[in-house]
Design a protein around this motif. Sequence first.
Motif, PDB file in Angstrom:
ATOM      1  N   SER A   4       0.837  -1.182   0.000  1.00  2.78           N
ATOM      2  CA  SER A   4       0.000   0.000   0.000  1.00  2.78           C
ATOM      3  C   SER A   4       0.883   1.246   0.000  1.00  2.78           C
ATOM      4  N   LEU A   5       0.310   2.370  -0.372  1.00  2.00           N
ATOM      5  CA  LEU A   5       1.033   3.636  -0.276  1.00  2.00           C
ATOM      6  C   LEU A   5       1.303   4.033   1.169  1.00  2.00           C
ATOM      7  N   ILE A   6       0.550   3.454   2.111  1.00  2.00           N
ATOM      8  CA  ILE A   6       0.743   3.707   3.542  1.00  2.00           C
ATOM      9  C   ILE A   6       0.993   2.369   4.232  1.00  2.00           C
ATOM     10  N   THR A   7       2.140   2.248   4.881  1.00  2.24           N
ATOM     11  CA  THR A   7       2.477   1.032   5.620  1.00  2.24           C
ATOM     12  C   THR A   7       2.974   1.425   7.009  1.00  2.24           C
ATOM     13  N   THR A  42      -1.041  -6.304  13.010  1.00  4.41           N
ATOM     14  CA  THR A  42       0.335  -6.451  12.546  1.00  4.41           C
ATOM     15  C   THR A  42       0.657  -7.938  12.397  1.00  4.41           C
ATOM     16  N   ASP A  43       1.516  -8.247  11.439  1.00  7.82           N
ATOM     17  CA  ASP A  43       1.903  -9.638  11.209  1.00  7.82           C
ATOM     18  C   ASP A  43       2.982 -10.056  12.210  1.00  7.82           C
ATOM     19  N   ALA A  44       3.536 -11.243  12.040  1.00  2.00           N
ATOM     20  CA  ALA A  44       4.541 -11.770  12.965  1.00  2.00           C
ATOM     21  C   ALA A  44       5.790 -10.899  13.023  1.00  2.00           C
ATOM     22  N   ASP A  45       6.032 -10.108  11.951  1.00  2.00           N
ATOM     23  CA  ASP A  45       7.169  -9.203  11.914  1.00  2.00           C
ATOM     24  C   ASP A  45       6.779  -7.788  12.329  1.00  2.00           C
ATOM     25  N   GLY A  46       5.566  -7.626  12.890  1.00  2.00           N
ATOM     26  CA  GLY A  46       5.117  -6.325  13.374  1.00  2.00           C
ATOM     27  C   GLY A  46       4.705  -5.356  12.281  1.00  2.00           C
ATOM     28  N   ARG A  47       4.415  -5.865  11.089  1.00  5.72           N
ATOM     29  CA  ARG A  47       4.166  -4.999   9.935  1.00  5.72           C
ATOM     30  C   ARG A  47       2.735  -5.094   9.409  1.00  5.72           C
ATOM     31  N   ILE A  48       2.315  -3.998   8.798  1.00  8.32           N
ATOM     32  CA  ILE A  48       1.110  -3.976   7.973  1.00  8.32           C
ATOM     33  C   ILE A  48       1.527  -3.408   6.627  1.00  8.32           C
ATOM     34  N   PHE A  49       1.435  -4.256   5.603  1.00 13.62           N
ATOM     35  CA  PHE A  49       1.808  -3.853   4.251  1.00 13.62           C
ATOM     36  C   PHE A  49       0.615  -3.378   3.429  1.00 13.62           C
ATOM     37  N   ASN A  50      -0.567  -3.910   3.733  1.00 15.90           N
ATOM     38  CA  ASN A  50      -1.735  -3.614   2.911  1.00 15.90           C
ATOM     39  C   ASN A  50      -2.967  -3.421   3.770  1.00 15.90           C
ATOM     40  N   TRP A  51      -3.840  -2.566   3.295  1.00 16.07           N
ATOM     41  CA  TRP A  51      -5.130  -2.295   3.910  1.00 16.07           C
ATOM     42  C   TRP A  51      -6.198  -2.855   2.981  1.00 16.07           C
ATOM     43  N   ALA A  52      -7.407  -3.020   3.486  1.00 11.68           N
ATOM     44  CA  ALA A  52      -8.507  -3.582   2.696  1.00 11.68           C
ATOM     45  C   ALA A  52      -9.137  -2.500   1.819  1.00 11.68           C
ATOM     46  N   LEU A  53      -8.310  -1.785   1.084  1.00 15.43           N
ATOM     47  CA  LEU A  53      -8.740  -0.778   0.128  1.00 15.43           C
ATOM     48  C   LEU A  53      -7.597  -0.584  -0.843  1.00 15.43           C
ATOM     49  N   HIS A  95       5.775   5.304   4.927  1.00 12.17           N
ATOM     50  CA  HIS A  95       5.994   4.246   5.919  1.00 12.17           C
ATOM     51  C   HIS A  95       6.123   4.914   7.281  1.00 12.17           C
ATOM     52  N   ILE A  96       5.262   4.493   8.222  1.00 16.94           N
ATOM     53  CA  ILE A  96       5.203   5.123   9.538  1.00 16.94           C
ATOM     54  C   ILE A  96       5.560   4.082  10.607  1.00 16.94           C
ATOM     55  N   PRO A  97       6.826   4.015  11.024  1.00 16.20           N
ATOM     56  CA  PRO A  97       7.226   3.076  12.078  1.00 16.20           C
ATOM     57  C   PRO A  97       6.862   3.613  13.465  1.00 16.20           C
ATOM     58  N   LEU A  98       6.619   2.690  14.383  1.00 16.96           N
ATOM     59  CA  LEU A  98       6.375   3.027  15.788  1.00 16.96           C
ATOM     60  C   LEU A  98       7.365   2.235  16.627  1.00 16.96           C
ATOM     61  N   LEU A  99       8.173   2.947  17.410  1.00 19.27           N
ATOM     62  CA  LEU A  99       9.080   2.318  18.367  1.00 19.27           C
ATOM     63  C   LEU A  99       8.397   2.432  19.721  1.00 19.27           C
TER      64      LEU A  99
END
Length: 111
Positions: A4-7, A42-53, A95-99
């Motif tokens: 997605s354009l936003i991850t 988030t997946d097992a690697d803490g990521r979201i690559f795609n949204w349902a749009l 890409h918006i990471p959260l620590l």
Amino acid sequence: MSKSLITTHILDTSLGLPAANVAVTLSVQIDQHWQELDTQQTDADGRIFNWALNDAQLPFGLYRLRFDTETYLGESAFFPWVEICFQRRDERHHHIPLLLTAFGYSTYRGS
């Protein structure tokens, strides 16, 4: 895998591990009101690559990611949720990471 354009990506810095199974809600501001677009885990690697749009449904504007940190951290969570607002002003990937720790968090524009 297309993205997605936003991850986003969450790292639990107190454990040095990705934060899996955290609910994250993507919203856009329309006419001074927030409209929720989708919620993903988030997946097992803490990521979201795609949204349902699709990316065509992500116009330029003000967006918000809301992270359900209390469910992830449990009783140790000082912040029950984290909200990150950001502007989408161009076609670049956002890409918006959260620590994250139990008592603090930080973010930045990732790549």
